[in-house]
Design a protein around this motif. Structure first.
Motif, mmCIF file in Angstrom:
data_model
loop_
_atom_site.group_PDB
_atom_site.id
_atom_site.type_symbol
_atom_site.label_atom_id
_atom_site.label_comp_id
_atom_site.label_asym_id
_atom_site.label_seq_id
_atom_site.Cartn_x
_atom_site.Cartn_y
_atom_site.Cartn_z
ATOM 1 N N ASP A 31 -50.539 0.404 -30.951
ATOM 2 C CA ASP A 31 -49.372 -0.002 -31.531
ATOM 3 C C ASP A 31 -49.094 0.977 -32.480
ATOM 4 O OD1 ASP A 31 -51.405 -2.261 -34.129
ATOM 5 O OD2 ASP A 31 -51.334 0.088 -33.364
ATOM 6 N N TYR A 32 -49.334 1.985 -31.958
ATOM 7 C CA TYR A 32 -48.060 3.670 -32.935
ATOM 8 C C TYR A 32 -48.801 4.709 -31.815
ATOM 9 C CZ TYR A 32 -47.405 5.414 -37.399
ATOM 10 O OH TYR A 32 -45.947 5.433 -38.321
ATOM 11 N N LEU A 34 -46.890 8.692 -31.756
ATOM 12 C CA LEU A 34 -46.808 10.009 -32.582
ATOM 13 C C LEU A 34 -46.896 10.825 -31.613
ATOM 14 C CD1 LEU A 34 -49.800 8.451 -33.994
ATOM 15 C CD2 LEU A 34 -49.327 10.230 -35.610
ATOM 16 N N SER A 93 -52.322 5.397 -31.354
ATOM 17 C CA SER A 93 -53.473 4.575 -32.117
ATOM 18 C C SER A 93 -52.844 3.264 -31.896
ATOM 19 C CB SER A 93 -53.691 5.368 -33.327
ATOM 20 O OG SER A 93 -54.854 4.483 -34.225
ATOM 21 N N GLY A 94 -54.315 2.633 -32.737
ATOM 22 C CA GLY A 94 -54.371 1.041 -32.978
ATOM 23 C C GLY A 94 -55.039 0.422 -33.722
ATOM 24 N N ILE A 95 -54.925 -0.687 -33.662
ATOM 25 C CA ILE A 95 -55.522 -0.748 -35.376
ATOM 26 C C ILE A 95 -57.066 -1.428 -34.910
ATOM 27 C CG2 ILE A 95 -53.744 -1.740 -36.584
ATOM 28 C CD1 ILE A 95 -54.131 -4.395 -35.546
ATOM 29 N N ASN A 100 -58.654 5.867 -36.840
ATOM 30 C CA ASN A 100 -57.897 6.718 -36.700
ATOM 31 C C ASN A 100 -58.243 7.520 -36.119
ATOM 32 O OD1 ASN A 100 -56.991 4.882 -39.522
ATOM 33 N ND2 ASN A 100 -56.320 6.191 -40.636
ATOM 34 N N MET A 101 -58.416 6.496 -34.992
ATOM 35 C CA MET A 101 -58.620 8.006 -33.505
ATOM 36 C C MET A 101 -57.553 8.478 -32.959
ATOM 37 S SD MET A 101 -62.192 7.574 -32.582
ATOM 38 C CE MET A 101 -62.303 6.335 -32.058
ATOM 39 N N LEU A 102 -56.701 9.054 -32.340
ATOM 40 C CA LEU A 102 -55.344 9.526 -31.778
ATOM 41 C C LEU A 102 -56.166 9.906 -30.330
ATOM 42 C CD1 LEU A 102 -53.439 11.272 -33.690
ATOM 43 C CD2 LEU A 102 -53.563 9.051 -33.220
#
Lengths: 114, 114
Positions: A31-32, A34, A93-95, A100-102
């Motif tokens: 959901d995020y 970069l 990444s996701g909640i 907070n791994m990418l």
């Protein structure tokens, strides 16, 4: 299983034109997103990001577009400059994940010709 | 401001020798810490991450190990290097609980195993 893919390993663009770098993902829990830029022998630097609640985010010459239904995002650089020549990584990444791994794609090498 | 240091910058080691790479972060507390490897022409592979002192999670089983003896210190080790361990090793940190998921990378260590 590659959850984040950048299918174009390289891209060559003329200075002043638009550069479009693409990224696809498979995990619907992401959901995020970069974008990072990396020069040789250096660590990646953060460029721009987008949350899944948006479909566009703009910062100067850089714009990221997100198409959630297609699980696709793209980075637009306008106008392209020779200093933009680098490897670009998309990451997701996701909640759901601790720490907070990418998850990174394989990268696209952008070459901007003067 | 926050800074991240990695050393050494370059390293040439024979097969079978031990390895110790160090990463330290300044200007922040309780960071999440990460070790990545970029093999030649490849993307970023997450090796280890840590959400606190003594807490290490491994993403890829291999002959490498990681330790976090202090809050802002992250060490990557090996007892016996393999040729396949050659690559560019990157340390990164993020703010714990940061919903932007941004990670900040160090300058990297180029490891060549001969």
């Amino acid at each position: 299983d590659q959850q984040v893919k950048q299918n174009s390993p390289s891209l060559s663009v003329q200075e002043g034109r638009i550069s479009i770098l693409n990224c696809d993902y498979t995990n619907s829990m992401f959901d995020y997103f970069l974008w990072y830029k990396k020069y040789p022998a250096e660590g990646p630097t953060f460029l721009i990001s987008i949350s899944s609640i948006k479909d566009k985010n703009e910062d100067g010459r850089f714009t990221v577009f997100l198409n959630k239904s297609a699980k696709h995002l793209s980075l637009h650089i306008v106008p392209s400059q020779p200093g933009d020549s680098a490897v670009y990584f998309c990451a997701a990444s996701g909640i759901y994940n601790a720490g907070n791994m990418l998850t990174f794609g394989g990268g696209t090498r952008l070459m901007v010709k003067p | 401001s926050q800074t991240i240091h990695q050393w050494p910058a370059t390293l040439v080691q024979p097969v079978g020798s031990p390895l110790s790479l160090e990463c330290t972060v300044e200007g922040t507390s309780n960071p999440n810490l990460y070790w990545y490897r970029q093999a030649a022409g490849r993307g970023l592979q997450l090796l280890f991450y840590s959400v606190g002192i003594g807490q290490i999670s491994s993403e890829v089983p291999q002959n490498l190990s990681a330790s976090r003896p202090q809050d802002r210190q992250f060490i990557l080790s090996s007892k016996k290097l393999l040729l396949s361990d050659s690559g560019f090793y990157l340390c990164a940190w993020s703010v714990r609980g940061d919903t932007s998921y941004e990670q900040y990378f160090g300058p990297g260590t180029r490891l060549t195993v001969t």
